[in-house]
Design an enzyme around this catalytic site. Structure first.
Site, short mmCIF file in Angstrom:
data_model
loop_
_atom_site.label_atom_id
_atom_site.label_comp_id
_atom_site.label_asym_id
_atom_site.label_seq_id
_atom_site.Cartn_x
_atom_site.Cartn_y
_atom_site.Cartn_z
N ASN A 1 -0.42 2.10 -6.20
CA ASN A 1 -1.13 1.68 -5.58
C ASN A 1 -2.09 1.04 -5.03
OD1 ASN A 1 -1.59 1.86 -2.71
ND2 ASN A 1 -2.84 3.40 -2.45
N MET B 1 0.96 -1.45 0.05
CA MET B 1 -0.13 0.19 0.14
C MET B 1 1.09 1.09 -0.59
SD MET B 1 -2.87 -0.37 -0.23
CE MET B 1 -3.22 -1.82 0.83
N CYS B 2 1.31 1.66 -1.05
CA CYS B 2 1.99 2.59 -1.61
C CYS B 2 1.43 4.35 -1.19
CB CYS B 2 2.39 2.91 -2.63
SG CYS B 2 3.48 1.19 -3.04
N ARG B 3 1.66 4.88 -1.06
CA ARG B 3 1.57 6.90 -1.68
C ARG B 3 2.53 7.21 -2.84
NH1 ARG B 3 -2.53 7.01 1.85
NH2 ARG B 3 -3.40 5.46 1.84
#
Lengths: 262, 262, 262, 262
Positions: free
Chosen positions: D112, D1-3
């Protein structure tokens, strides 16, 4: 024994000097010609001036030849004054803070050479750095210590500050019998003016060449292409001064040094 | 064009073979002699067997010559069967998963060579990897794909599996006019037996040497010292089999390959 | 604010303490509980003793949680005395030489804490390092400087050397108004004996726990599992001494320090 | 889970959006709020358009919060359209080629989310990449495979190409019982127009916000500051289209997807 390039002139993309020439700095990283270390694979760095008064830095501990980021940055970054450096370590670890160029406020510096007997002399060289600049010592190289010592010698006259610091260094390496060697082939800039030094004590100085065309000057450890007639050598123990908007001048450094020492 | 070393014998510290010899693998990383790429600075790796049935791996994308961890590990790790590899990339990125050796269960593999026309053939080579092994493809090299293809060909007879895979590769590189080249000089082990292959299609094979003393065998890309009489060359298109507790045997690989292909 | 673990006892694979426990050091690297810095992602290190008198080190600037090499090494390395450390930097760069543990000859050291006012005090702390050990200063952290100062204070009695150095530090941080803080929670070993210190000046000391079972002792920044009754806290300003083959003793450090200062 | 963050508007220094805001992307790298992974320390990347038609990339496997180069570049790089991304890996290795953004010709992409059951579906997703684009697959992430699949679906209408690819993905993840999940919150650009997608199958979609002021639009995973009234949420299964010189439009993606699938 590192390799470097310094440019001052019309704003241009770094790639025209760093990655594109037939014997570019990148190709020197894996196969230098005029160097005792033919591989310069212990990290590299870019430093450049833009609209911000302080230079930007990109330093990385991988070899330059395999760094994808470097190619993108050299294509996209444009500057009127930039440095690029590939490193062959002479004893200190391969870390980003030990890669050149170094920056301190508006000033930027890079170096090819060494202080002989560094383990013995390190403390005395570090003692040349004034207290207020000591927090700027974030790495452990002799080169960074020399830079901060020069910065501490007063930058109103950067050539005098460098000559004074080199005179102190010459005294330090001369303490032992046999004397230690010092090689100092370095570039220094404040974003406007470019200074390049070729100096040695008890040794031959590392090579230093330049090419000047119109308002552009490139100063290099070894020529970037095989048009050798166009590259001029800076004599040993001389400084090249390429002040903003002026033609380069070559002055003897020993004279200035002697003067500074007095 | 990489350089590697494989050892099977009495349990020993890795340093005696990886870092100490006069022309050790570390010195080959910065200056190989019998190679088209004299610098092997695109990462490196160690693989070794201990008490655990699966091998340990240490892979890093820095050059081997400046890696402090490598020196500590070679001093402290002891093994009866280990691999060490320095990489000169042939197009795929410099990442840890692209460094050799590769491991899959009990098996370990490393490679010096290439699949010509990789961009064209990559999908067809990857298609040789069975579904159940495809999650083990964590990098993007041709070498890892070859390893997993061999693993998928059935490891009851690893030489037959390798020969069968090479026969398929030979067919793939032969599809074009002019034909692509294939170079395959590789080591394979299950922790007991050591296999070393020297093979090429449409090209000369990369060099491969070995030295056998008592129960110890060392197989290398190029000799580790200047006692050349003690190093024997593995002939092209042959496999060296050093089964646990046995003397090494050299067998023609082409024969096995032809057999496998039928 | 870092996290660490030290082990002395039966020879065992590092994984049983470093990677396997429910709240292992690796899980603390991404989510520590008893720390002001919940993420310890600024590098890590392993140090261990084997058959060689000097310890081995594996230090890396990536976060511990994503390092594949670390998992392999913790499975394959076996030791009777080892350290592991995950770093949360307090100002100095993220480089391998700035990662813990540090080694000097037979001695190994790691630290959780800081010297307040480091920029102001750095030179005075570095001056505590004797000339002959100054070449061992390969990084720039306060922790490494403290280690080398302790080493220089004479290792015949390592607790006295540490207490003496801490007394000097206490004097240095007390020079200003308001006084600077010092936190020192550290482990020290020569491969036989394990020393763990919990100390602070002008501040609360960082947490320190231990668990002793038969001949094995584990000392940690925070418990590795949720059996809290089995973990005992080392009181502030005390030292834990786990000499080879003996039960751990807890002694007041202030007393020793006062003694040393006299 | 990226930003991540995407910007299109007046040419500006990246620092105003990437490093300076109170809850900047850099601060999200060590402490995200609206994410299941609060630490995004598995590498990061910048991508930007300048005078060259193809974007520049700076990708690095260290955490963003400790990267000195990133701060220099965000201060010195100016762009009218840029992406920045901090990564929390979901299974694939931490390598530069696995960091976002990805570039292919003039196009740039970041993501994401994840493809559930990636080990099972990877081959089928990679099969969506046309042969001529397969050499551009230099990493191993699901995100890069999705990007190249979209690129292969024909970029005359990038929203239709994305919707068509997502329809194919939805069919793939729906093959099993229970069905796998797909989360796709992504940004796509050709240097002129910016597209941002928020989509999920069998799951909630990851958050996506934007703020539009005059000709500038910023699209983000989570707000960069605590002026929440100024941030608008993109509804699930919608696409935001910020064409060059136009106000942003929000369109339902499901409709386009259904259309594309027919």
């Amino acid at each position: 024994m590192c390799r470097w390039i310094a440019y001052r002139g019309e704003t241009t993309a770094l790639e025209h000097y760093v990655t594109e020439p037939s014997h570019s700095l990148i190709s020197q990283s894996i196969h230098a010609l005029e160097s005792t270390a033919s591989v310069n694979g212990d990290g590299f760095g870019l430093g450049w001036y833009g609209t911000h008064p302080e230079p930007g830095l990109y330093r990385e501990l991988r070899p330059a030849w395999s760094d994808e980021n470097l190619r993108y940055l050299c294509r996209h970054l444009q500057s009127h004054l930039f440095f690029a450096h590939v490193r062959a370590a002479t004893g200190t670890p391969v870390t980003r803070p030990n890669c050149h160029p170094f920056a301190c406020g508006r000033w930027m510096f890079m170096h090819n050479g060494f202080v002989g007997g560094w383990n013995r002399l390190r403390r005395q060289v570090e003692a040349l750095i004034p207290d207020k600049l000591y927090p700027s010592r974030i790495g452990t190289t002799d080169s960074e210590a020399l830079f901060l010592a020069i910065m501490g010698a007063g930058m109103n006259d950067p050539v005098a500050a460098t000559a004074q610091t080199l005179a102190r260094l010459a005294a330090l390496v001369g303490q032992t019998e046999p004397a230690d060697r010092l090689r100092f082939t370095a570039a220094l800039s404040n974003g406007q003016d470019l200074y390049a030094f070729r100096y040695a004590v008890n040794d031959r100085a590392n090579t230093l060449y330049y090419r000047e065309e119109a308002n552009n000057i490139v100063v290099v450890s070894e020529p970037l292409d095989s048009e050798p007639g166009t590259w001029l050598s800076v004599p040993e123990n001389h400084v090249l001064i390429a002040a903003a908007g002026e033609r380069a001048r070559i002055l003897p450094l020993l004279y200035r040094q002697r003067e500074a020492a007095e």
